[in-house]
Design an enzyme around this catalytic site. Structure first.
Site, mmCIF file in Angstrom:
data_model
loop_
_atom_site.group_PDB
_atom_site.id
_atom_site.type_symbol
_atom_site.label_atom_id
_atom_site.label_comp_id
_atom_site.label_asym_id
_atom_site.label_seq_id
_atom_site.Cartn_x
_atom_site.Cartn_y
_atom_site.Cartn_z
ATOM 1 N N ARG A 259 0.765 -1.144 0.010
ATOM 2 C CA ARG A 259 -0.057 0.143 0.108
ATOM 3 C C ARG A 259 0.858 1.309 -0.055
ATOM 4 N NH1 ARG A 259 0.715 1.473 5.392
ATOM 5 N NH2 ARG A 259 0.461 -0.278 6.732
ATOM 6 N N HIS A 263 -1.653 3.493 6.398
ATOM 7 C CA HIS A 263 -2.662 2.351 6.736
ATOM 8 C C HIS A 263 -4.179 2.779 6.840
ATOM 9 C CE1 HIS A 263 -4.668 -1.066 8.891
ATOM 10 N NE2 HIS A 263 -5.245 -0.031 9.804
ATOM 11 N N TYR A 273 7.557 3.677 10.284
ATOM 12 C CA TYR A 273 8.073 2.505 10.190
ATOM 13 C C TYR A 273 8.737 1.817 8.882
ATOM 14 C CZ TYR A 273 3.115 2.078 8.836
ATOM 15 O OH TYR A 273 1.715 2.223 8.174
HETATM 16 C C1 TPP Z 1 -10.082 -8.125 15.551
HETATM 17 C C2 TPP Z 1 -9.238 -6.889 15.327
HETATM 18 N N1 TPP Z 1 -7.962 -6.654 15.935
HETATM 19 C C3 TPP Z 1 -7.529 -5.247 15.523
HETATM 20 C C4 TPP Z 1 -7.894 -4.445 14.825
HETATM 21 C C5 TPP Z 1 -7.360 -3.287 14.525
HETATM 22 N N2 TPP Z 1 -6.649 -3.080 13.135
HETATM 23 C C6 TPP Z 1 -7.255 -2.656 12.222
HETATM 24 S S1 TPP Z 1 -6.211 -2.858 10.764
HETATM 25 C C7 TPP Z 1 -5.058 -3.621 11.769
HETATM 26 C C8 TPP Z 1 -3.934 -4.159 10.788
HETATM 27 C C9 TPP Z 1 -4.200 -5.029 9.912
HETATM 28 O O1 TPP Z 1 -3.187 -5.524 8.959
HETATM 29 P P1 TPP Z 1 -3.571 -6.475 7.836
HETATM 30 O O2 TPP Z 1 -4.343 -7.699 8.108
HETATM 31 O O3 TPP Z 1 -2.202 -6.789 7.399
HETATM 32 O O4 TPP Z 1 -4.191 -5.693 6.535
HETATM 33 P P2 TPP Z 1 -3.884 -4.173 5.921
HETATM 34 O O5 TPP Z 1 -4.321 -3.114 6.513
HETATM 35 O O6 TPP Z 1 -2.344 -4.264 6.031
HETATM 36 O O7 TPP Z 1 -4.429 -4.550 4.521
HETATM 37 C C10 TPP Z 1 -5.348 -3.711 12.954
HETATM 38 C C11 TPP Z 1 -4.402 -4.286 13.866
HETATM 39 C C12 TPP Z 1 -9.308 -4.957 14.095
HETATM 40 N N3 TPP Z 1 -9.868 -4.002 13.325
HETATM 41 N N4 TPP Z 1 -9.874 -6.227 14.421
#
Ligand code: TPP
Lengths: 360, 325
Positions: A259, A263, A273
């Site tokens: 991306r 985030h 980071y």
């Molecule tokens: C159960 C849960 N835990 C934590 C979060 C908070 N959170 C939102 S996005 C994220 C990171 C997600 O990373 P990834 O799965 O790699 O997806 P990306 O956003 O990089 O596409 C976190 C920790 C959440 N939404 N749901």
């Protein structure tokens, strides 16, 4: 006997890539796509990029609520959805708005959803999607259920579900894949591995060499794909869908992608980071640049096409946000009435209190 | 004394305890290098190293189980759940396991865990980020529930939580993180868990509340004073165990009470508080106790969050209702 033959091992995999960085394709692997389809893939990627840029600025102006940028992931998002039929089902994570809009959800509803308006989630009758999931992993187990439903109904359709590299750590991820394996369900699990879960790098997320191999334990076909290559994403999903439709069960696709933006628009600062070097390295793999080079050599895409698509996207976003903004505001009584099929007495009482206050 | 926001005070509380006791560990999603999505843990990994302050993979059930296991090994985990709605993924670890560790092991093991999590509305966060789930926690035997309303209490209560040998569910209201500064002592001090604070004295009615609603209630009390009504405001600080003595004492003085909570109406903290007032002070009441709450729907994030949440006007109306009974 090989001295380590009792050790379970996997071989090194090579990720599926069809389009090289300079825009040439591997003819052997090239999926069967008409010129119009190739152009449409490009149009959707460029459109999505522009929509993303507009959404970011709308969010900054306070005209959208939660928004997770998608630039960089267009090939993975657009290419995967493009390989499905309209009757196939999409179970997205919070970043996967493009897939459900390309699958038929009106864009203004995506905006309403972002703004926290409940009409955003009123999925039209003929659109087979769930709304983006906030709880990471929940969509993965749910997709097994949707797939089992399709299978029980004798439908020849598949379910696609998306999560990130972070999402592949959740218990739900393993449970969903295991169910899909055990029940031989037509699910396509796409992990968009963009290197980070908010700030946490994939290397801290798992010690597994690839996320793709996590599917092996569930007994489902697992592949790794260049997620910046729209043709490879299309092909991987097309193959997985075919297998699903033929009753051959689920597939896990790990898409290696990136991306470009933060985030989300809620205070994340990627400079904390990521390095500039890393960012420019990935910029070279930009899915739009690569595909444009290919299409240009075939005379399928011109500067005008690009300009027109960007203009169209800007205009569409402007129209759709206007439509979202002119949708009547939801009300507490509406919200109360949406809790149950028939509003029970205690909620009727609470509703009455709000209606009385609104009346004066 | 230093002036700190609530988030700075929380960070300082963790820093003090990490420094004092090497068994204190801090972990969760994104808490390490970047210092958390709200920067509540910023700089702590740098100071204490990756052994003590670390990122986990994205798995709340894992975080909960890890905390429990480390507790068995004599560590004192501070486990961050990034936003409240994600505790459901860790519900087994928190509510079914950590809360009954002491009981199940005949006292051999305990769960000296602090689960920290942001919650609370009014900041336009997405769905499942702001819910007030203290009612669910209060109904779980074996877990303490703490909700500070200001920086001073936040640090003192957090230190108490970290030192507590039983699991504490520590809820941090999003709106209070950076809304104001307070005098906060440097170094260690504790605010006891289970002790409410009378934050405003009054003779006509008792407003019992906690979290951000303390501030809403105090504003309502100021307005009520102009109208000749003296409201006493109690900041509970801890919901489990509940300081019913302070509540009853106040009700005996004012003879009227309302409970204000941000959570939905039915079966939550307010219901419990009303029940206990009923049990312990009914003969001192001039009017039934009422509650001012959100309606029994999912949280209305985004568009109508403001109308959905209890506010000053609703608190004032609630007070009038018990006064004019
Ligand atoms: C159960 C849960 N835990 C934590 C979060 C908070 N959170 C939102 S996005 C994220 C990171 C997600 O990373 P990834 O799965 O790699 O997806 P990306 O956003 O990089 O596409 C976190 C920790 C959440 N939404 N749901």
């Amino acid at each position: 006997m090989d001295k380590a033959s009792y050790e379970v091992r996997t071989n090194k995999v090579e990720l599926l890539s069809i389009l090289s960085l300079d825009g040439t394709v591997n003819k052997e692997l090239m999926p069967n796509l008409s010129d119009d389809q190739l152009r449409e893939l490009m149009r959707r990627m460029v459109f999505t990029r522009t929509w993303d840029q507009r959404a970011i600025s709308l969010q900054r102006q306070g005209r959208l609520g939660f928004y997770a940028p998608v630039s960089g992931q267009e090939a993975s998002m657009v290419g995967s959805e493009f390989a499905l039929n309209k009757e196939d089902f999409v179970c997205p994570g919070y970043r996967d708005m493009p897939q459900i809009v390309w699958h038929g959800l009106p864009m203004y509803q995506a905006f309403l959803y972002s703004k926290g308006h409940q009409h955003g989630g009123e999925v039209p009758e003929d659109v087979n999607v769930l709304m983006p999931q906030i709880i990471i992993g929940a969509q993965i187990v749910q997709s097994a259920g949707v797939a089992m439903g399709l299978k029980k109904r004798g439908k020849k359709n598949v379910v696609i579900t998306y999560t990130g590299d972070g999402g592949s750590s959740q218990g739900d991820f393993y449970e969903g894949m295991n169910f899909a394996g055990a029940f031989k369900l037509p699910v396509i699990f796409v992990v968009q591995n963009n290197g980070y879960a908010i700030s946490t790098p994939s290397s801290k997320q798992t010690a597994a060499e690839t996320i793709a191999q996590k599917g092996l334990a569930a007994g489902i076909k697992s592949v790794q794909v260049d997620g910046m290559d729209v043709l490879a994403m299309y092909k991987a999903v097309q193959d997985a869908a075919e297998r699903g439709r033929n009753g051959e069960g689920a597939t896990l696709i790990e898409a290696i992608t990136y991306r470009f933006g933060p985030h989300s628009m809620s205070g994340d600062d990627p400079t904390k980071y990521r390095t500039k070097d890393e960012e420019s390295e990935w910029a070279l793999k930009d899915p739009i640049v690569r595909f444009r080079k290919y299409l240009e050599t075939k005379n399928l895409w011109s500067e005008d096409d690009e300009k027109n698509t960007i203009e169209d996207a800007k205009q569409t976003v402007a129209d759709q946000i206007k439509k979202a903004e002119s949708t009547a505001k939801m009300t507490i009584p509406d919200l109360i009435d949406s809790m149950f099929e028939t509003t029970p007495p205690h909620l009727e009482e609470q509703k009455k209190a709000y209606l009385e206050k609104e009346g004066n | 004394m230093a002036q700190m926001t609530m988030i700075e005070a929380i960070k300082d509380g963790m820093r003090v305890e990490l420094e004092r006791d090497e068994n204190v560990l801090l972990f969760g999603e994104d808490v390490g290098h970047v210092g958390g999505v709200f920067r509540a843990t910023e700089g702590l990994q740098k100071q204490f190293g990756e052994d003590r302050v670390f990122d986990t993979p994205l798995a709340e059930s894992g975080i909960g189980g890890l905390a429990l296991g480390l507790g068995v090994q004599g560590f004192r985990p501070i486990a961050e759940i990034q936003f409240i709605g994600f505790i459901f993924e860790a519900m087994d670890s928190i509510c079914a396991q950590a809360s009954r560790m002491r009981y199940r092991s005949g006292g051999k093991y305990n769960s000296p865990i602090t689960f920290r999590t942001p919650f609370g509305g009014g900041v336009h966060a997405p769905e499942l980020h702001t819910d007030s789930l203290e009612g669910l926690m209060m109904q779980t035997p074996g877990i303490k529930v703490v909700i500070p309303s200001n920086p001073y209490d936040a640090k003192g209560l957090l230190i108490s939580a970290i030192r507590d040998n039983d699991p504490v569910f520590f809820m941090e209201h999003l709106k209070l993180y950076r809304s104001f500064r307070d005098e906060v002592p440097e170094g260690e001090y504790t605010v006891p868990i289970g002790k409410a604070n009378v934050v405003r004295e009054g003779s006509d009615v008792t407003i019992i509340t906690y979290g951000n609603m303390v501030h809403t209630s105090l504003k309502a009390a100021e307005e009520l004073e102009k109208q000749g009504v003296q409201a006493e405001v109690i900041d509970l600080r801890t919901l489990m165990p509940l300081d019913i003595d302070t509540i009853v004492q106040s009700v005996k003085k004012t003879n009227r009470a309302i409970v204000v909570q941000e959570a939905q109406k039915t079966s939550g903290a307010a219901a419990e508080i009303m029940a206990q007032i009923n049990e312990k002070a009914i003969l001192h009441l001039e009017a039934p106790v009422i509650r001012v709450t959100a309606p029994d729907t999912v949280v209305a994030f985004g568009q109508i969050e403001k109308e959905w949440l209890p506010n000053e006007k609703k608190v004032i109306a609630g007070v009038k209702e018990v006064i004019n009974f």
